[in-house]
Design a protein around this motif. Sequence first.
Motif, PDB file in Angstrom:
ATOM      1  N   ASP A 174     -23.966  25.911 -35.600  1.00  0.00           N
ATOM      2  CA  ASP A 174     -25.053  26.814 -35.201  1.00  0.00           C
ATOM      3  C   ASP A 174     -26.093  26.067 -34.373  1.00  0.00           C
ATOM      4  OD1 ASP A 174     -26.331  29.199 -35.011  1.00  0.00           O
ATOM      5  OD2 ASP A 174     -26.674  29.470 -37.150  1.00  0.00           O
ATOM      6  N   ARG A 175     -26.467  24.856 -34.794  1.00  0.00           N
ATOM      7  CA  ARG A 175     -27.487  24.094 -34.061  1.00  0.00           C
ATOM      8  C   ARG A 175     -26.980  23.676 -32.691  1.00  0.00           C
ATOM      9  NH1 ARG A 175     -28.142  21.524 -39.158  1.00  0.00           N
ATOM     10  NH2 ARG A 175     -27.246  19.578 -38.376  1.00  0.00           N
ATOM     11  N   VAL A 176     -25.722  23.256 -32.616  1.00  0.00           N
ATOM     12  CA  VAL A 176     -25.172  22.804 -31.335  1.00  0.00           C
ATOM     13  C   VAL A 176     -25.112  23.967 -30.339  1.00  0.00           C
ATOM     14  CG1 VAL A 176     -23.091  21.943 -30.191  1.00  0.00           C
ATOM     15  CG2 VAL A 176     -23.874  20.885 -32.317  1.00  0.00           C
ATOM     16  N   LEU A 177     -24.620  25.112 -30.777  1.00  0.00           N
ATOM     17  CA  LEU A 177     -24.519  26.252 -29.872  1.00  0.00           C
ATOM     18  C   LEU A 177     -25.900  26.741 -29.444  1.00  0.00           C
ATOM     19  CD1 LEU A 177     -21.622  28.282 -31.515  1.00  0.00           C
ATOM     20  CD2 LEU A 177     -21.516  26.800 -29.509  1.00  0.00           C
ATOM     21  N   ALA A 178     -26.876  26.699 -30.353  1.00  0.00           N
ATOM     22  CA  ALA A 178     -28.229  27.101 -29.995  1.00  0.00           C
ATOM     23  C   ALA A 178     -28.808  26.161 -28.938  1.00  0.00           C
ATOM     24  CB  ALA A 178     -29.118  27.128 -31.238  1.00  0.00           C
ATOM     25  N   HIS A 179     -28.539  24.871 -29.059  1.00  0.00           N
ATOM     26  CA  HIS A 179     -29.048  23.922 -28.060  1.00  0.00           C
ATOM     27  C   HIS A 179     -28.317  24.086 -26.730  1.00  0.00           C
ATOM     28  CE1 HIS A 179     -30.973  20.334 -26.507  1.00  0.00           C
ATOM     29  NE2 HIS A 179     -29.795  19.896 -26.127  1.00  0.00           N
ATOM     30  N   LEU A 180     -27.012  24.284 -26.772  1.00  0.00           N
ATOM     31  CA  LEU A 180     -26.259  24.450 -25.523  1.00  0.00           C
ATOM     32  C   LEU A 180     -26.725  25.684 -24.747  1.00  0.00           C
ATOM     33  CD1 LEU A 180     -22.604  23.547 -26.589  1.00  0.00           C
ATOM     34  CD2 LEU A 180     -24.098  22.233 -25.071  1.00  0.00           C
ATOM     35  N   ALA A 181     -27.242  26.690 -25.446  1.00  0.00           N
ATOM     36  CA  ALA A 181     -27.724  27.889 -24.754  1.00  0.00           C
ATOM     37  C   ALA A 181     -28.971  27.596 -23.925  1.00  0.00           C
ATOM     38  CB  ALA A 181     -28.015  28.989 -25.769  1.00  0.00           C
ATOM     39  N   THR A 182     -29.641  26.455 -24.180  1.00  0.00           N
ATOM     40  CA  THR A 182     -30.885  26.139 -23.474  1.00  0.00           C
ATOM     41  C   THR A 182     -30.691  25.149 -22.329  1.00  0.00           C
ATOM     42  OG1 THR A 182     -31.454  24.270 -24.942  1.00  0.00           O
ATOM     43  CG2 THR A 182     -32.123  26.485 -25.641  1.00  0.00           C
ATOM     44  N   VAL A 183     -29.485  24.602 -22.188  1.00  0.00           N
ATOM     45  CA  VAL A 183     -29.235  23.596 -21.149  1.00  0.00           C
ATOM     46  C   VAL A 183     -27.967  23.953 -20.396  1.00  0.00           C
ATOM     47  CG1 VAL A 183     -30.384  21.759 -22.457  1.00  0.00           C
ATOM     48  CG2 VAL A 183     -27.923  22.098 -22.714  1.00  0.00           C
ATOM     49  N   ASP A 184     -27.874  23.487 -19.169  1.00  0.00           N
ATOM     50  CA  ASP A 184     -26.646  23.653 -18.389  1.00  0.00           C
ATOM     51  C   ASP A 184     -25.767  22.421 -18.451  1.00  0.00           C
ATOM     52  OD1 ASP A 184     -27.333  26.224 -17.535  1.00  0.00           O
ATOM     53  OD2 ASP A 184     -28.523  25.437 -15.883  1.00  0.00           O
ATOM     54  N   GLU A 185     -26.388  21.249 -18.675  1.00  0.00           N
ATOM     55  CA  GLU A 185     -25.646  19.993 -18.651  1.00  0.00           C
ATOM     56  C   GLU A 185     -26.278  19.035 -19.650  1.00  0.00           C
ATOM     57  OE1 GLU A 185     -24.981  16.569 -15.327  1.00  0.00           O
ATOM     58  OE2 GLU A 185     -24.553  18.618 -14.681  1.00  0.00           O
ATOM     59  N   THR A 186     -25.430  18.284 -20.350  1.00  0.00           N
ATOM     60  CA  THR A 186     -25.897  17.304 -21.308  1.00  0.00           C
ATOM     61  C   THR A 186     -24.776  16.317 -21.568  1.00  0.00           C
ATOM     62  OG1 THR A 186     -26.909  16.979 -23.498  1.00  0.00           O
ATOM     63  CG2 THR A 186     -25.172  18.623 -23.338  1.00  0.00           C
ATOM     64  N   ALA A 187     -25.068  15.270 -22.332  1.00  0.00           N
ATOM     65  CA  ALA A 187     -24.048  14.323 -22.769  1.00  0.00           C
ATOM     66  C   ALA A 187     -23.870  14.452 -24.275  1.00  0.00           C
ATOM     67  CB  ALA A 187     -24.431  12.894 -22.394  1.00  0.00           C
ATOM     68  N   VAL A 188     -22.774  13.885 -24.779  1.00  0.00           N
ATOM     69  CA  VAL A 188     -22.475  14.032 -26.199  1.00  0.00           C
ATOM     70  C   VAL A 188     -23.565  13.399 -27.049  1.00  0.00           C
ATOM     71  CG1 VAL A 188     -20.830  13.482 -28.027  1.00  0.00           C
ATOM     72  CG2 VAL A 188     -19.988  14.175 -25.773  1.00  0.00           C
ATOM     73  N   ALA A 189     -24.010  12.199 -26.675  1.00  0.00           N
ATOM     74  CA  ALA A 189     -25.011  11.504 -27.480  1.00  0.00           C
ATOM     75  C   ALA A 189     -26.352  12.255 -27.512  1.00  0.00           C
ATOM     76  CB  ALA A 189     -25.202  10.077 -26.973  1.00  0.00           C
ATOM     77  N   PRO A 190     -26.926  12.670 -26.367  1.00  0.00           N
ATOM     78  CA  PRO A 190     -28.164  13.463 -26.438  1.00  0.00           C
ATOM     79  C   PRO A 190     -27.985  14.786 -27.172  1.00  0.00           C
ATOM     80  CG  PRO A 190     -27.828  12.603 -24.223  1.00  0.00           C
ATOM     81  CD  PRO A 190     -26.576  12.329 -24.986  1.00  0.00           C
ATOM     82  N   LEU A 191     -26.817  15.396 -27.049  1.00  0.00           N
ATOM     83  CA  LEU A 191     -26.562  16.639 -27.768  1.00  0.00           C
ATOM     84  C   LEU A 191     -26.612  16.396 -29.267  1.00  0.00           C
ATOM     85  CD1 LEU A 191     -25.678  19.624 -27.803  1.00  0.00           C
ATOM     86  CD2 LEU A 191     -23.304  18.832 -27.634  1.00  0.00           C
ATOM     87  N   ALA A 192     -26.011  15.298 -29.712  1.00  0.00           N
ATOM     88  CA  ALA A 192     -26.036  14.960 -31.132  1.00  0.00           C
ATOM     89  C   ALA A 192     -27.464  14.689 -31.597  1.00  0.00           C
ATOM     90  CB  ALA A 192     -25.146  13.752 -31.399  1.00  0.00           C
ATOM     91  N   ALA A 193     -28.244  13.961 -30.778  1.00  0.00           N
ATOM     92  CA  ALA A 193     -29.620  13.654 -31.154  1.00  0.00           C
ATOM     93  C   ALA A 193     -30.454  14.930 -31.257  1.00  0.00           C
ATOM     94  CB  ALA A 193     -30.230  12.696 -30.140  1.00  0.00           C
ATOM     95  N   ALA A 194     -30.262  15.853 -30.335  1.00  0.00           N
ATOM     96  CA  ALA A 194     -31.027  17.102 -30.355  1.00  0.00           C
ATOM     97  C   ALA A 194     -30.699  17.933 -31.578  1.00  0.00           C
ATOM     98  CB  ALA A 194     -30.750  17.897 -29.083  1.00  0.00           C
ATOM     99  N   CYS A 195     -29.511  17.747 -32.130  1.00  0.00           N
ATOM    100  CA  CYS A 195     -29.086  18.521 -33.301  1.00  0.00           C
ATOM    101  C   CYS A 195     -29.199  17.724 -34.593  1.00  0.00           C
ATOM    102  CB  CYS A 195     -27.660  19.016 -33.109  1.00  0.00           C
ATOM    103  SG  CYS A 195     -27.479  20.110 -31.680  1.00  0.00           S
ATOM    104  N   ALA A 196     -29.784  16.517 -34.505  1.00  0.00           N
ATOM    105  CA  ALA A 196     -30.041  15.686 -35.683  1.00  0.00           C
ATOM    106  C   ALA A 196     -28.765  15.330 -36.437  1.00  0.00           C
ATOM    107  CB  ALA A 196     -31.038  16.365 -36.613  1.00  0.00           C
ATOM    108  N   VAL A 197     -27.705  14.978 -35.671  1.00  0.00           N
ATOM    109  CA  VAL A 197     -26.468  14.501 -36.282  1.00  0.00           C
ATOM    110  C   VAL A 197     -26.015  13.265 -35.502  1.00  0.00           C
ATOM    111  CG1 VAL A 197     -25.735  16.767 -37.120  1.00  0.00           C
ATOM    112  CG2 VAL A 197     -25.044  16.014 -34.844  1.00  0.00           C
ATOM    113  N   PRO A 198     -25.227  12.375 -36.119  1.00  0.00           N
ATOM    114  CA  PRO A 198     -24.720  11.214 -35.386  1.00  0.00           C
ATOM    115  C   PRO A 198     -23.702  11.637 -34.331  1.00  0.00           C
ATOM    116  CG  PRO A 198     -23.792  11.288 -37.602  1.00  0.00           C
ATOM    117  CD  PRO A 198     -24.851  12.331 -37.555  1.00  0.00           C
ATOM    118  N   PRO A 199     -23.534  10.848 -33.255  1.00  0.00           N
ATOM    119  CA  PRO A 199     -22.583  11.223 -32.195  1.00  0.00           C
ATOM    120  C   PRO A 199     -21.147  11.357 -32.673  1.00  0.00           C
ATOM    121  CG  PRO A 199     -24.064   9.493 -31.440  1.00  0.00           C
ATOM    122  CD  PRO A 199     -24.287   9.633 -32.927  1.00  0.00           C
TER     123      PRO A 199
END
Length: 400
Positions: free
Chosen positions: A353-378
């Motif tokens: 749920d957190r990952v999909l909610a964050h992806l809805a706000t960005v067009d491009e990201t990397a795996v590591a920043p995506l993990a950090a934004a969702c408060a989980v390890p890469p």
Amino acid sequence: MNPSCESARPSDRNADAWRLFAERHWAREPVVVSDGPRPGLDAAGAHRLLVAASRAPRPVRIRLAVGDGELNEPGPLLPAPEDRDLAGYAARLSGSGQPTGGGWLLTARHPLILDFPLWSRVRDAVAGLWQCVGRPPLPVTAELAVGARHHAPEDFGARPDTAALTWVLDGALTVRVRPEHTGTEFELHAGAGDLVHWPAGSTHLEDRTRPCTTLRLAVPARTASALPYVGEVLGELLRRAPGSADAPPTLPHPAQAGPDGHLVPPPQFTDPARRYVAALAGEEPERALLLRWAALRSAAGLDPAPPPRPRVPLAAHHRLRRTTAILRTRDTAGTLIWAAHGHARRGAGPTTDRVLAHLATVDETAVAPLAAACAVPPDDPELRSLVDELYRVRALELVP
């Protein structure tokens, strides 16, 4: 020339064309529309699809009719890579020695699943219509056809429960239409680039006096059209129910009887009936139908969708670009369901749920920043599994 129209993007022109089409023609009467919305597929793309379909396994179904019958094993008479285009294929077929004097017709059902870019373009094109008339709740199927064939009067179509959109990609098409209530037959004539529409309630017959290529989308338009679809979903659910058997029950011999001699229903029938009633009484049927609805919604109804592509190893540094809006909804138990490009999945946990909610706000990201934004390890298993599945269904692309 109107400069504003000239500078408009193709998607804008299609949106305007669909709006006019919906206002003037949709579900009203059989009609040919010139300078209407484009389908996202041309004759060259159709030829590539037919060549691929000639060598593809199911669910693509390809048929070749010649003369008054249909060839069971057309084999070398199907489109091949050496055919430069559809005209080249038609010329080869005419010189094959087959009895094509009465005409020939090659049809391929579900060919778009073989080419995701083409499927996506057709999906995006027809989505403009649904924005005007509402989204179809049932699968919209595609069929490619090429040939030069006169049909007999008894070949009139027998699907008055289906509306149709047929684009003439090249050649010319004559459509004889017989409205359901009046029975008065009339003709429509369409050339390359035209869109032919007939609403539910009309049977039709297509005549091709010379080679003609068409793309047809069939849109279920009657309430009863949902019955086979719902039955298929529920049948699959019942097959997965504990204790269900593939073989039908057989009557015991001699027949079972009570102490006073009256016959009683044998358990071979009553036990499966109880299991089926229990399976249908819960919330799982609604959840299964919601999962299918989400997949169809993300595909603009165009079904089946191309299958997922192979996995690739994704590392923390890989950059990813979102290619589409990812649909999110919840079933009756509150479980997250997400869908993209005709594929739907149930969420595995809160990280999804957190990952999909964050992806809805960005067009491009990397795996590591995506993990950090969702408060989980890469290397979080749920994150990696979700990103991998989003890549497989083409909702995420690797950025070079």
